[in-house]
Design a protein around this motif. Structure first.
Motif, short mmCIF file in Angstrom:
data_model
loop_
_atom_site.label_atom_id
_atom_site.label_comp_id
_atom_site.label_asym_id
_atom_site.label_seq_id
_atom_site.Cartn_x
_atom_site.Cartn_y
_atom_site.Cartn_z
N SER A 152 5.10 -3.43 -6.88
CA SER A 152 4.40 -2.26 -6.33
C SER A 152 4.59 -1.05 -7.23
O SER A 152 3.62 -0.34 -7.55
N THR A 178 2.78 -1.53 -10.69
CA THR A 178 1.32 -1.37 -10.59
C THR A 178 0.95 0.09 -10.41
O THR A 178 0.04 0.60 -11.08
N TRP A 179 1.65 0.77 -9.52
CA TRP A 179 1.36 2.18 -9.28
C TRP A 179 1.59 3.03 -10.53
O TRP A 179 0.74 3.85 -10.91
N ASP A 239 -8.29 -5.26 -8.17
CA ASP A 239 -8.43 -3.82 -7.98
C ASP A 239 -8.35 -3.07 -9.31
O ASP A 239 -9.04 -2.07 -9.50
N ASN A 240 -7.50 -3.54 -10.21
CA ASN A 240 -7.44 -2.94 -11.54
C ASN A 240 -8.79 -3.06 -12.24
O ASN A 240 -9.27 -2.10 -12.86
N TRP A 295 -4.33 -7.04 -6.57
CA TRP A 295 -4.15 -5.85 -7.42
C TRP A 295 -4.81 -6.04 -8.79
O TRP A 295 -5.31 -5.09 -9.37
#
Length: 202
Positions: free
Chosen positions: A24, A27-28, A65-66, A62
């Motif tokens: 998490s 990624t953030w 989403d990227n 994710w």
């Protein structure tokens, strides 16, 4: 966590909670730095090295989403389609990563310039959701997409369905744009239209 190295260390411990927290943060932090490609590479490497990990669906989401955030819509669509099709996270609309990936496909279709197709896709998901689960938010989203496609009758019907499923109307208003739902007709429709108009103007 104070660094990407800390995040990578947590991801490598083999402890599920550590891996979730590390992934998490990684990624953030990389997204905040505009390094979505690096984020995708690291997430994909983890997935490849740990294919049986329970966090693989989360990381795959994710990755999709990227791709969406950088405008790589074909990759985003393919990633979300693959995740939604795995079945490991099904059923749809229960808050799982697979379910959310199915919904995210509509977002990609809209970004591709196909709002009507995106709306139809959402409503098809609602109609085939396991156990017939319905989420008024899906009708809200479909209504906005129909509106973007200038199909105002279906947009109005979707708003009516959302209101009906929230218990604000007795029956949704249907013109053929909604899947397998009982539809208000005649005096019922007039009452529902009046109630919905009041609801939308409040």
């Amino acid at each position: 966590l104070s660094s990407l190295d800390d995040a990578r260390r947590l991801m490598s411990t083999g402890v599920l909670g550590d891996a979730v927290w590390g992934a998490s943060y990684l990624t953030w932090a990389l997204r905040e730095a505009g390094l979505e490609a690096t984020s995708t590479e690291e997430l994909a490497a983890y997935v490849e090295a740990n294919p049986a990990s329970p966090i693989v669906p989360m990381l795959t989401y994710w990755i999709g989403d990227n791709a969406l955030s950088t405008g790589d819509l074909s990759t985003a669509l393919a990633t979300f389609e693959a995740l939604a099709a795995t079945g490991a996270d099904a059923p749809f609309l229960n808050g799982t990563w697979g379910g959310m990936a199915a919904e995210r496909q509509a977002t990609v279709l809209e970004r591709m310039g196909a709002p009507a197709e995106a709306a139809a896709f959402l409503l098809d998901l609602v109609s085939t959701g396991a156990g017939g689960k319905l989420d008024p938010a899906q009708f809200d989203a479909a209504g906005l997409l129909w509106q973007a496609a200038a199909d105002y009758e279906r947009a109005f019907d979707a708003a009516g369905a959302a209101a009906a499923h929230r218990g604000l109307l007795s029956l949704p208003l249907c013109s053929g744009g909604l899947p397998d739902a009982p539809c208000a007709t005649g005096p019922q429709r007039l009452r529902s239209e009046s109630a919905l108009a009041s609801l939308l103007s409040s």
